[in-house]
Enzyme design. Sequence first.
Site, short mmCIF file in Angstrom:
data_model
loop_
_atom_site.label_atom_id
_atom_site.label_comp_id
_atom_site.label_asym_id
_atom_site.label_seq_id
_atom_site.Cartn_x
_atom_site.Cartn_y
_atom_site.Cartn_z
N SER A 32 -10.24 0.43 -6.38
CA SER A 32 -9.05 -0.13 -6.03
C SER A 32 -7.98 -0.84 -7.08
O SER A 32 -8.11 -0.62 -8.03
CB SER A 32 -8.90 -0.64 -4.53
OG SER A 32 -7.44 -0.71 -4.16
N ASP B 104 -1.07 0.05 -7.78
CA ASP B 104 -2.49 -0.08 -8.11
C ASP B 104 -3.22 0.75 -8.66
O ASP B 104 -2.73 1.90 -8.69
CB ASP B 104 -3.10 -1.07 -6.90
CG ASP B 104 -3.67 -0.06 -5.89
OD1 ASP B 104 -3.02 1.00 -5.79
OD2 ASP B 104 -4.69 -0.32 -5.12
N ASP C 244 -5.54 2.54 -8.02
CA ASP C 244 -6.00 4.02 -7.28
C ASP C 244 -4.72 4.74 -6.40
O ASP C 244 -5.06 5.65 -5.93
CB ASP C 244 -7.25 3.81 -6.36
CG ASP C 244 -6.89 3.21 -5.04
OD1 ASP C 244 -6.05 2.15 -5.11
OD2 ASP C 244 -7.76 3.37 -4.24
N ASP D 187 -2.99 3.61 -3.73
CA ASP D 187 -2.81 3.42 -2.48
C ASP D 187 -1.75 2.12 -2.21
O ASP D 187 -1.55 2.03 -0.96
CB ASP D 187 -3.96 3.73 -1.72
CG ASP D 187 -4.86 2.27 -1.89
OD1 ASP D 187 -4.82 1.54 -2.75
OD2 ASP D 187 -6.05 2.37 -1.39
#
Length: 441
Positions: free
Chosen positions: A100, A239, A241, A243
Amino acid sequence: MANYFGTDGIRGEVGVHPITVDFFLKLGWAVGSVISEQGKASVIIGKDTRVSGYLFESALEAGFLSAGVDVGLLGPMPTPAVAYLTQTYNAAVGVVISASHNHFEDNGVKFFSAQGLKLSDEDQAKIEQKLSEPMVSVSSKKIGKARRHEQPLSRYIEFCKSTFDRSVNLNGLNIVIDCANGATYHIAESVFSELGAHVTIINNNPNGFNINENCGATNTKHLQQVVLETKADLGIAFDGDGDRLMMVDQQGEQIDGDELVFIIAKAWQAQGRLTNNTVVGTKMSNLGMRHAFRDLGIEFIEADVGDRFVMQQMQRYGAILGGEGSGHIICLDKTTSGDGIVAALQVLEVLAKSQSSLGELKAQMIKYPQVLINIKTKQKPDLTNDKLQQTQKQVEQDLGDNGRVLIRASGTEPLVRVMVEAKNGAVAQQNAEKLASMFNT
């Protein structure tokens, strides 16, 4: 039996158990064995742009194949794209290799069900049980097959665009987009430019090591600078990834997840779209947002920190909007997970319909100053001791309705987090320091 799953999958430092090749091999086998027993036999795997993703992709692939499960490889894809494509490709499980918002030294894995939702506690427990058993491969005749899906990018781009009301457009809007050198680097520009916006892209050249490095939703300073330099209407930051979402207004001021959720919620309520007149946030949601919802007559539901828990409360209360100040925003009538691109489109749709600037919409909610102090601990802290509770009670009485206190142990690090909000920033700082000092005595 070890407990590997945290609040959002499994995550840690690369090369340190469990973020190792041998563990990911067995993890693929364990997940594959569980879904094979349920009569399902296919998964898809996506990843963000960190260099170790290739390593763990291969390990997971081998584990799934050894359990007799077919594998579809997506390549670099945002986490919410994998949630969507799991349903599109009729897979039993969607897998995302990502840490993430962390830097490249870390990695991890997240799983989605066939419905595009985070795995249930029950499913995670079944996987944990399998991980405690010896790994036994299926026979040669039953080994799974792997393939690379041809058009996952275009499918996801078209899906994102479909969530935007085409009765309006983004023509004439100048946007700067920060991709955090992550999984949206080859997607975001197409989505927003094809809806009419003039797009300037930054931090869209991943090299495996620069993901989330001084950029993206966790550090918007570069984006703020470029918005001001280019005289853009606004900036959008994702960010690593994809999400999480943060935005920047024309004056270069950051707008966080709480403020963005408020902007969407107020517009949806006015349009009669806010199902059950309810919004879900977390224990960390700003007091200013809570008061703004109270004034609008919108019910606010508090969940534990983590988008998985936000989703659980949304389903429980029949809400279609929820989110966190960190930028996880779930629009459940559009998606099944937090999606930075989709959430940004909902904000831009409000802008287009209201003919307002992002700064004007932000000003409709007064965010309270929030002070967060992290205290490192060598052992699990006692948050129930009398002295701490008495001090906290006194602080809460002094703040009254104009402030809030939250003390909690981190779910991912050896930390105690002390958070104080107040209308006056100095008051918040003073009280946060007073409570934090209780852990140093």
